[in-house]
Design an enzyme around this catalytic site. Sequence first.
Site, mmCIF file in Angstrom:
data_model
loop_
_atom_site.group_PDB
_atom_site.id
_atom_site.type_symbol
_atom_site.label_atom_id
_atom_site.label_comp_id
_atom_site.label_asym_id
_atom_site.label_seq_id
_atom_site.Cartn_x
_atom_site.Cartn_y
_atom_site.Cartn_z
ATOM 1 N N ARG A 70 35.507 22.955 34.377
ATOM 2 C CA ARG A 70 35.684 24.107 35.272
ATOM 3 C C ARG A 70 35.146 25.417 34.714
ATOM 4 N NH1 ARG A 70 39.780 22.803 32.357
ATOM 5 N NH2 ARG A 70 41.130 24.326 31.380
ATOM 6 N N LYS A 85 35.241 31.426 22.686
ATOM 7 C CA LYS A 85 34.753 31.560 24.057
ATOM 8 C C LYS A 85 34.035 32.893 24.296
ATOM 9 C CE LYS A 85 38.019 28.477 26.240
ATOM 10 N NZ LYS A 85 39.078 28.307 27.240
ATOM 11 N N CYS A 170 51.894 47.216 42.473
ATOM 12 C CA CYS A 170 51.443 46.607 41.221
ATOM 13 C C CYS A 170 52.110 45.235 41.090
ATOM 14 C CB CYS A 170 51.764 47.511 40.031
ATOM 15 S SG CYS A 170 53.487 47.443 39.479
ATOM 16 N N CYS A 186 47.758 24.712 33.412
ATOM 17 C CA CYS A 186 46.599 23.843 33.634
ATOM 18 C C CYS A 186 46.676 22.611 32.733
ATOM 19 C CB CYS A 186 45.308 24.611 33.393
ATOM 20 S SG CYS A 186 45.075 25.939 34.592
HETATM 21 ZN ZN LIG Z 1 54.699 48.847 40.802
#
Ligand SMILES: [Zn+2]
Length: 338
Positions: A70, A85, A170, A186
């Site tokens: 992936r 990476k 947020c 994952c």
């Molecule tokens: Zn907030």
Amino acid sequence: MTPRFFERYSRQILFSGVGETGQRRLLDARVAVVGCGALGSFQAGALARAGVGWVRIVDRDYVELSNLQRQWLFDESDAEQGLPKAVAAARHLGTVNGDIRIEPLVADLTAENAEELLGGVQLILDGADNFETRYLINDYSVSRGVPWIYGAAVGSYGITMPVVPGATACLRCIYPEPPASAQPTCETAGVLGPVTAVIASLQVSEALKMLCGAEPSRRITTVDVWSGEIRQVAQPGPGDDCPACAGREFPYLTGRTRVPISLCGQNAVQIHERARPLDLHDLAVRLAPLGAVRANDFALRFETPPYNLMVFPDGRAIIKGTTDIGVARSLYARFIGT
Ligand SMILES: [Zn+2]
């Protein structure tokens, strides 16, 4: 602006949302990609091709064979060499676009180095694999007024949302605290390549819009590429009772909620006091396909050579086989979840 510049970005400049002005803004932009796995490597590649002038890539991990299914940017030789990476990404992107600056930082984003790693960028893309890092990015973003784009994927499911401090909700407006229990990762639940590409594409689209001076979409988008279900809900504005937006409290950034970590004997790291209960039998079932695992009510032992993890019901873990705190945090995030 040279003819080569116009030719290179001609299809993007022709698009009215970008135009010549937008393309110049992209070239002047500074963006950080935090985490260079499936989401981050796609983001970094797309930003580089789009001509974003400065892309900083922050990642603590190394390329492994199991990433290649992936993580589009990496190849077999990166995995054979065990390259970091961030470094492998920068090498590949250097051949994709030599006109921009790619800055690889092999590092684990923490409260202590957040200013150093994220300072000077105008937008942050979330390619992280754990909630601890995302809440830290959110604290940094809201406290400094730097937008970020949340994204996550596991299995066939993904979610994304842009965060513009002062204008949109947020992460803590929507989820005041990280999940109380261990989440699928994952490593334990698997992940399909396409869902990571979908989520990363949506994140990069928002990024390009915002860098060109357009408004973000103000939507929370979830996608399941297996069932084919795509959902969007309107993203509210900053919450009146949000501890970050309204309360201006940034515990992840001040390090007050940082997971305590200590070196523990020779070649081991202890991650203690997660202060959340773990069901060890549940965890044993999830880890069983991945390596030798033994669990009772008091402890779980999991082997993933060259490491082994001893996990306790209160969330504490001892990771043997390394003295590198970044590696230990990474193993914890991948196999136990945050
Ligand atoms: Zn907030």
